[in-house]
Design a protein around this motif. Sequence first.
Motif, PDB file in Angstrom:
ATOM      1  N   MET A 179     -26.394 102.465  16.914  1.00 55.18           N
ATOM      2  CA  MET A 179     -25.158 102.480  17.706  1.00 55.18           C
ATOM      3  C   MET A 179     -25.238 103.506  18.828  1.00 55.18           C
ATOM      4  SD  MET A 179     -23.198 100.237  16.284  1.00 55.18           S
ATOM      5  CE  MET A 179     -21.663 100.615  17.069  1.00 55.18           C
ATOM      6  N   LYS A 180     -24.672 103.125  19.972  1.00 51.12           N
ATOM      7  CA  LYS A 180     -24.529 104.081  21.074  1.00 51.12           C
ATOM      8  C   LYS A 180     -23.185 103.823  21.753  1.00 51.12           C
ATOM      9  CE  LYS A 180     -27.527 101.290  24.086  1.00 51.12           C
ATOM     10  NZ  LYS A 180     -27.592 100.141  23.209  1.00 51.12           N
ATOM     11  N   ILE A 181     -22.721 104.790  22.535  1.00 53.50           N
ATOM     12  CA  ILE A 181     -21.428 104.681  23.218  1.00 53.50           C
ATOM     13  C   ILE A 181     -21.377 103.371  23.993  1.00 53.50           C
ATOM     14  CG2 ILE A 181     -19.905 105.731  24.954  1.00 53.50           C
ATOM     15  CD1 ILE A 181     -20.042 107.406  22.399  1.00 53.50           C
ATOM     16  N   GLY A 182     -20.259 102.643  23.827  1.00 50.97           N
ATOM     17  CA  GLY A 182     -20.083 101.359  24.501  1.00 50.97           C
ATOM     18  C   GLY A 182     -20.394 100.164  23.602  1.00 50.97           C
ATOM     19  N   ASP A 183     -21.119 100.413  22.494  1.00 55.94           N
ATOM     20  CA  ASP A 183     -21.433  99.323  21.562  1.00 55.94           C
ATOM     21  C   ASP A 183     -20.186  98.881  20.814  1.00 55.94           C
ATOM     22  OD1 ASP A 183     -24.066  99.399  22.311  1.00 55.94           O
ATOM     23  OD2 ASP A 183     -24.811 100.268  20.434  1.00 55.94           O
ATOM     24  N   LYS A 184     -20.218  97.644  20.344  1.00 60.19           N
ATOM     25  CA  LYS A 184     -19.095  97.090  19.580  1.00 60.19           C
ATOM     26  C   LYS A 184     -19.247  97.390  18.094  1.00 60.19           C
ATOM     27  CE  LYS A 184     -17.833  93.241  22.603  1.00 60.19           C
ATOM     28  NZ  LYS A 184     -16.676  93.824  23.170  1.00 60.19           N
ATOM     29  N   LEU A 185     -18.104  97.312  17.382  1.00 63.80           N
ATOM     30  CA  LEU A 185     -18.117  97.481  15.936  1.00 63.80           C
ATOM     31  C   LEU A 185     -19.179  96.572  15.327  1.00 63.80           C
ATOM     32  CD1 LEU A 185     -14.273  97.479  15.448  1.00 63.80           C
ATOM     33  CD2 LEU A 185     -15.761  99.235  14.474  1.00 63.80           C
ATOM     34  N   PRO A 186     -20.015  97.090  14.433  1.00 64.74           N
ATOM     35  CA  PRO A 186     -21.090  96.269  13.878  1.00 64.74           C
ATOM     36  C   PRO A 186     -20.576  95.178  12.943  1.00 64.74           C
ATOM     37  CG  PRO A 186     -21.063  98.433  12.850  1.00 64.74           C
ATOM     38  CD  PRO A 186     -20.044  98.459  13.946  1.00 64.74           C
ATOM     39  N   ASN A 187     -21.255  94.051  12.948  1.00 72.92           N
ATOM     40  CA  ASN A 187     -20.893  92.908  12.114  1.00 72.92           C
ATOM     41  C   ASN A 187     -21.584  93.060  10.759  1.00 72.92           C
ATOM     42  OD1 ASN A 187     -19.949  90.464  11.198  1.00 72.92           O
ATOM     43  ND2 ASN A 187     -21.396  89.257  12.388  1.00 72.92           N
ATOM     44  N   ILE A 188     -21.038  93.966   9.940  1.00 72.44           N
ATOM     45  CA  ILE A 188     -21.612  94.257   8.628  1.00 72.44           C
ATOM     46  C   ILE A 188     -20.488  94.202   7.597  1.00 72.44           C
ATOM     47  CG2 ILE A 188     -22.686  96.069   7.213  1.00 72.44           C
ATOM     48  CD1 ILE A 188     -24.085  97.074   9.750  1.00 72.44           C
ATOM     49  N   ASP A 189     -20.728  93.494   6.506  1.00 76.52           N
ATOM     50  CA  ASP A 189     -19.775  93.440   5.388  1.00 76.52           C
ATOM     51  C   ASP A 189     -20.146  94.507   4.376  1.00 76.52           C
ATOM     52  OD1 ASP A 189     -18.280  91.117   6.150  1.00 76.52           O
ATOM     53  OD2 ASP A 189     -19.965  89.877   5.520  1.00 76.52           O
ATOM     54  N   LEU A 190     -19.153  95.315   3.959  1.00 75.84           N
ATOM     55  CA  LEU A 190     -19.402  96.299   2.914  1.00 75.84           C
ATOM     56  C   LEU A 190     -18.299  96.253   1.876  1.00 75.84           C
ATOM     57  CD1 LEU A 190     -20.598  99.591   4.672  1.00 75.84           C
ATOM     58  CD2 LEU A 190     -21.949  97.979   3.365  1.00 75.84           C
ATOM     59  N   ALA A 191     -18.678  96.518   0.632  1.00 74.10           N
ATOM     60  CA  ALA A 191     -17.696  96.625  -0.445  1.00 74.10           C
ATOM     61  C   ALA A 191     -16.827  97.846  -0.165  1.00 74.10           C
ATOM     62  CB  ALA A 191     -18.413  96.778  -1.780  1.00 74.10           C
ATOM     63  N   ALA A 192     -15.519  97.693  -0.432  1.00 75.56           N
ATOM     64  CA  ALA A 192     -14.570  98.772  -0.171  1.00 75.56           C
ATOM     65  C   ALA A 192     -13.644  98.937  -1.369  1.00 75.56           C
ATOM     66  CB  ALA A 192     -13.759  98.463   1.085  1.00 75.56           C
ATOM     67  N   THR A 193     -12.949 100.071  -1.390  1.00 76.41           N
ATOM     68  CA  THR A 193     -11.978 100.314  -2.442  1.00 76.41           C
ATOM     69  C   THR A 193     -10.908  99.234  -2.403  1.00 76.41           C
ATOM     70  OG1 THR A 193     -10.965 101.895  -0.907  1.00 76.41           O
ATOM     71  CG2 THR A 193     -12.333 102.815  -2.658  1.00 76.41           C
ATOM     72  N   GLY A 194     -10.232  99.031  -3.531  1.00 80.85           N
ATOM     73  CA  GLY A 194      -9.197  98.010  -3.595  1.00 80.85           C
ATOM     74  C   GLY A 194      -9.769  96.617  -3.786  1.00 80.85           C
ATOM     75  N   GLU A 195     -10.978  96.535  -4.358  1.00 79.25           N
ATOM     76  CA  GLU A 195     -11.626  95.253  -4.629  1.00 79.25           C
ATOM     77  C   GLU A 195     -11.687  94.341  -3.402  1.00 79.25           C
ATOM     78  OE1 GLU A 195      -9.877  93.397  -8.071  1.00 79.25           O
ATOM     79  OE2 GLU A 195     -10.218  95.163  -9.312  1.00 79.25           O
ATOM     80  N   GLN A 196     -12.103  94.910  -2.291  1.00 75.44           N
ATOM     81  CA  GLN A 196     -12.199  94.122  -1.065  1.00 75.44           C
ATOM     82  C   GLN A 196     -13.544  94.327  -0.391  1.00 75.44           C
ATOM     83  OE1 GLN A 196      -9.346  95.473   1.936  1.00 75.44           O
ATOM     84  NE2 GLN A 196      -9.342  97.507   1.013  1.00 75.44           N
ATOM     85  N   THR A 197     -13.837  93.437   0.524  1.00 77.11           N
ATOM     86  CA  THR A 197     -15.002  93.560   1.393  1.00 77.11           C
ATOM     87  C   THR A 197     -14.458  93.707   2.805  1.00 77.11           C
ATOM     88  OG1 THR A 197     -16.352  92.197  -0.064  1.00 77.11           O
ATOM     89  CG2 THR A 197     -17.088  92.410   2.213  1.00 77.11           C
ATOM     90  N   ILE A 198     -14.963  94.686   3.516  1.00 76.48           N
ATOM     91  CA  ILE A 198     -14.492  94.922   4.883  1.00 76.48           C
ATOM     92  C   ILE A 198     -15.639  94.664   5.852  1.00 76.48           C
ATOM     93  CG2 ILE A 198     -13.719  96.698   6.525  1.00 76.48           C
ATOM     94  CD1 ILE A 198     -12.008  97.879   4.296  1.00 76.48           C
ATOM     95  N   ASN A 199     -15.355  93.892   6.892  1.00 75.79           N
ATOM     96  CA  ASN A 199     -16.297  93.657   7.976  1.00 75.79           C
ATOM     97  C   ASN A 199     -15.757  94.410   9.187  1.00 75.79           C
ATOM     98  OD1 ASN A 199     -17.387  92.511  10.455  1.00 75.79           O
ATOM     99  ND2 ASN A 199     -18.443  91.080   9.092  1.00 75.79           N
ATOM    100  N   LEU A 200     -16.483  95.407   9.625  1.00 80.14           N
ATOM    101  CA  LEU A 200     -16.010  96.255  10.725  1.00 80.14           C
ATOM    102  C   LEU A 200     -15.713  95.466  11.997  1.00 80.14           C
ATOM    103  CD1 LEU A 200     -18.287  99.395  10.292  1.00 80.14           C
ATOM    104  CD2 LEU A 200     -15.947  99.073   9.549  1.00 80.14           C
ATOM    105  N   ALA A 201     -16.533  94.473  12.302  1.00 79.41           N
ATOM    106  CA  ALA A 201     -16.358  93.690  13.528  1.00 79.41           C
ATOM    107  C   ALA A 201     -14.995  92.995  13.570  1.00 79.41           C
ATOM    108  CB  ALA A 201     -17.481  92.671  13.680  1.00 79.41           C
ATOM    109  N   LYS A 202     -14.415  92.741  12.400  1.00 79.74           N
ATOM    110  CA  LYS A 202     -13.119  92.056  12.338  1.00 79.74           C
ATOM    111  C   LYS A 202     -11.935  93.002  12.510  1.00 79.74           C
ATOM    112  CE  LYS A 202     -14.866  88.200   9.725  1.00 79.74           C
ATOM    113  NZ  LYS A 202     -15.282  87.778   8.409  1.00 79.74           N
ATOM    114  N   LEU A 203     -12.199  94.282  12.723  1.00 74.44           N
ATOM    115  CA  LEU A 203     -11.115  95.265  12.874  1.00 74.44           C
ATOM    116  C   LEU A 203     -10.689  95.457  14.329  1.00 74.44           C
ATOM    117  CD1 LEU A 203     -12.360  97.930  10.309  1.00 74.44           C
ATOM    118  CD2 LEU A 203     -10.638  96.135   9.967  1.00 74.44           C
ATOM    119  N   LYS A 204     -11.258  94.665  15.228  1.00 72.66           N
ATOM    120  CA  LYS A 204     -10.870  94.737  16.639  1.00 72.66           C
ATOM    121  C   LYS A 204      -9.359  94.548  16.751  1.00 72.66           C
ATOM    122  CE  LYS A 204     -12.440  92.016  19.956  1.00 72.66           C
ATOM    123  NZ  LYS A 204     -13.306  91.128  20.699  1.00 72.66           N
ATOM    124  N   GLY A 205      -8.734  95.269  17.674  1.00 71.81           N
ATOM    125  CA  GLY A 205      -7.277  95.190  17.825  1.00 71.81           C
ATOM    126  C   GLY A 205      -6.609  96.479  17.377  1.00 71.81           C
TER     127      GLY A 205
END
Length: 156
Positions: free
Chosen positions: A5-31
Motif C-alpha cells: 500500500m502507498k498513499i493514494g491506493d484504494k482499500l484492499p480487496n481482502i476478506d478477513l474474519a472479524a469479531t462478531g462472527e463476521q467477515t469484513i472486506n475492506l474494499a466494501k467499506l467505501k463511503g
Amino acid sequence: MIQPMKIGDKLPNIDLAATGEQTINLAKLKGDNVVVYFYPKDSTPGCTTEGQDFRDNIKAFKKLDCIILGVSRDSIKSHERFKEKQEFPFDLLSDPDEELCNAFEVIKLKKMYGKEFMGVERSTFLFNKKGKLTNEWRKVRVKGHVDEVLEAVKQL
C-alpha cells in the motif's frame, strides 16, 4: 501477491474474519472514512492502551463518519475476549496468514529481550470516503497517537 500500500491506493480487496462472527472486506467499506490500525498482540499493555484510546474517542470518530478497525495476527477467540474485556465498540480483524499485514508491509524484524523475531510494527492507516489511503503512521508511539489520527480525519 498484493502490491504494498502507498498513499493514494484504494482499500484492499481482502476478506478477513472479524469479531462478531463476521467477515469484513475492506474494499466494501467505501463511503466511510476508515482507520485501520495494526497492533502486535491482544491484551498487552501498549495494545490495550491504544485500543482504549480509540474506544474513548469513538464518538468523535463516528461524528466524522469514521470506522475504526484493529488488526493483529491473534485468533478470533483471542480478539473476542480482548474486545469484550476492554469494551471496544469497534471490530478486530484476525490476520493469522499475514495477508493484510503483508499488503501494508507491517511485518518487521523486531528485538525483545535480546531475541530477534518477525512481528507486527504498530502502524495506522487512514482511508477517505472514496476508499483512498490519505495518511499513514508507522512505528507508532501510543501516547497521543489517537489524537493525531482524529485530527487527520477532521482534515478530510
